[in-house]
Design an enzyme around this catalytic site. Structure first.
Site, PDB file in Angstrom:
ATOM      1  N   TYR A 191       0.850  -1.197   0.000  1.00 50.58           N
ATOM      2  CA  TYR A 191       0.000   0.000   0.000  1.00 50.58           C
ATOM      3  C   TYR A 191       0.881   1.240   0.000  1.00 50.58           C
ATOM      4  O   TYR A 191       0.609   2.225  -0.679  1.00 50.58           O
ATOM      5  CB  TYR A 191      -0.924  -0.010   1.218  1.00 50.58           C
ATOM      6  CG  TYR A 191      -1.927  -1.143   1.170  1.00 50.58           C
ATOM      7  CD1 TYR A 191      -3.078  -1.040   0.400  1.00 50.58           C
ATOM      8  CD2 TYR A 191      -1.705  -2.335   1.849  1.00 50.58           C
ATOM      9  CE1 TYR A 191      -3.996  -2.073   0.326  1.00 50.58           C
ATOM     10  CE2 TYR A 191      -2.621  -3.381   1.786  1.00 50.58           C
ATOM     11  CZ  TYR A 191      -3.757  -3.250   1.028  1.00 50.58           C
ATOM     12  OH  TYR A 191      -4.649  -4.282   0.948  1.00 50.58           O
ATOM     13  N   ASN A 198     -12.059  -1.142  -5.406  1.00 51.21           N
ATOM     14  CA  ASN A 198     -11.914  -1.608  -6.784  1.00 51.21           C
ATOM     15  C   ASN A 198     -13.139  -2.413  -7.214  1.00 51.21           C
ATOM     16  O   ASN A 198     -13.446  -3.429  -6.616  1.00 51.21           O
ATOM     17  CB  ASN A 198     -10.664  -2.480  -6.879  1.00 51.21           C
ATOM     18  CG  ASN A 198     -10.563  -3.208  -8.210  1.00 51.21           C
ATOM     19  OD1 ASN A 198     -11.041  -2.709  -9.224  1.00 51.21           O
ATOM     20  ND2 ASN A 198      -9.944  -4.382  -8.196  1.00 51.21           N
ATOM     21  N   CYS A 242      -6.212  -6.000  -7.553  1.00 49.19           N
ATOM     22  CA  CYS A 242      -6.034  -5.428  -6.223  1.00 49.19           C
ATOM     23  C   CYS A 242      -5.518  -6.463  -5.226  1.00 49.19           C
ATOM     24  O   CYS A 242      -5.030  -6.125  -4.159  1.00 49.19           O
ATOM     25  CB  CYS A 242      -7.342  -4.824  -5.720  1.00 49.19           C
ATOM     26  SG  CYS A 242      -8.688  -5.990  -5.614  1.00 49.19           S
ATOM     27  N   HIS A 243      -5.603  -7.728  -5.607  1.00 49.82           N
ATOM     28  CA  HIS A 243      -5.123  -8.784  -4.695  1.00 49.82           C
ATOM     29  C   HIS A 243      -3.600  -8.813  -4.623  1.00 49.82           C
ATOM     30  O   HIS A 243      -3.045  -9.518  -3.805  1.00 49.82           O
ATOM     31  CB  HIS A 243      -5.661 -10.138  -5.154  1.00 49.82           C
ATOM     32  CG  HIS A 243      -5.315 -10.495  -6.562  1.00 49.82           C
ATOM     33  ND1 HIS A 243      -6.028 -10.002  -7.643  1.00 49.82           N
ATOM     34  CD2 HIS A 243      -4.326 -11.251  -7.080  1.00 49.82           C
ATOM     35  CE1 HIS A 243      -5.495 -10.475  -8.757  1.00 49.82           C
ATOM     36  NE2 HIS A 243      -4.458 -11.222  -8.451  1.00 49.82           N
ATOM     37  N   GLU A 258      -0.965 -17.391  -8.965  1.00 42.82           N
ATOM     38  CA  GLU A 258      -0.204 -16.525  -9.866  1.00 42.82           C
ATOM     39  C   GLU A 258       1.301 -16.724  -9.765  1.00 42.82           C
ATOM     40  O   GLU A 258       2.038 -16.421 -10.701  1.00 42.82           O
ATOM     41  CB  GLU A 258      -0.533 -15.054  -9.588  1.00 42.82           C
ATOM     42  CG  GLU A 258      -1.908 -14.687 -10.074  1.00 42.82           C
ATOM     43  CD  GLU A 258      -2.172 -13.203  -9.997  1.00 42.82           C
ATOM     44  OE1 GLU A 258      -3.051 -12.741 -10.715  1.00 42.82           O
ATOM     45  OE2 GLU A 258      -1.497 -12.499  -9.229  1.00 42.82           O
TER      46      GLU A 258
END
Length: 189
Positions: free
Chosen positions: A127, A150, A158-159, A185
DNA sequence: ACCGATCCACAAA
DNA sequence: TTTGTGGATCGGT
């Protein structure tokens, strides 16, 4: 493939940060993906909402859409959103044409969401780093606020934002799901 | 005026 | 070294 800014139509910031003044047809579908059930909504311009949900909340889907898009004519047409869900299900964005976005938010939110798009898959940021990146070095918390709003999960990633401390941080659709997305991912494929 | 999907310094164990 | 807490911060409601 990676979403690029040119695929996104940024709705002009309206008076209200949460409610869009956009007028027109809005169609949506409810689908099952490997990350859970999700709601996908789109206008003629592009995808305007993509949210995961738990069964209890599903019944409210239409109401919530109407709340955000009060001037839209809302229709349930899962056939029109199935292809998008399918590609998410198979973890691949093969057809960029399907993934144009129609995003509504305040200028600050848009600024934050735009920078989310630049985080590559398999990478996380914080952040605070995000706050610095957009030129508001002390606004980490405000950034968290914006990230949390979002409207388009997964496609606007946003993850991929975690706490400076290394903790996972929050996720509007559940920390578990955030972890799942990140785990997937970081796997080579 | 109040609330966060935060961060940092610093104290106490 | 780890854990807890209090204050600073700032855009949105």
């Amino acid at each position: 493939m990676q979403l690029t800014d040119s695929m996104i139509h940024w709705s002009p910031a309206s008076r209200s940060p949460v409610v869009s003044s956009w007028v027109g047809q809005l169609i949506y579908g409810l689908h099952s993906t490997s990350f859970g059930d999700c709601l996908i909504a789109k206008t003629a311009i592009g995808i305007c909402q993509l949210e995961f949900f738990d069964s209890l909340i599903a019944t409210d889907a239409e109401q919530k859409l109407q709340a955000t898009w009060p001037n839209a004519e809302i229709r349930y047409q899962p056939a029109a959103t199935a292809a998008i869900a399918q590609q998410i299900l198979h973890h691949e964005i093969a057809d960029p044409e399907l993934f144009r976005l129609h995003v509504h938010g305040t200028p600050f939110q848009q600024q934050v969401w735009r920078s989310l798009l630049q985080i590559p898959r398999g990478v996380t940021t914080t952040y605070q780093a995000l706050a610095i990146a957009i030129g508001h070095p002390n606004a980490a918390r405000a950034v968290g606020n914006a990230v949390g709003k979002n409207p388009i999960a997964y496609l606007i990633p946003c993850h991929r934002v975690v706490r400076q401390s290394g903790e996972l941080g929050g996720y509007r659709w559940g920390q578990d799901r955030k972890q799942q997305l990140l785990n997937w991912e970081t796997q080579i494929r």
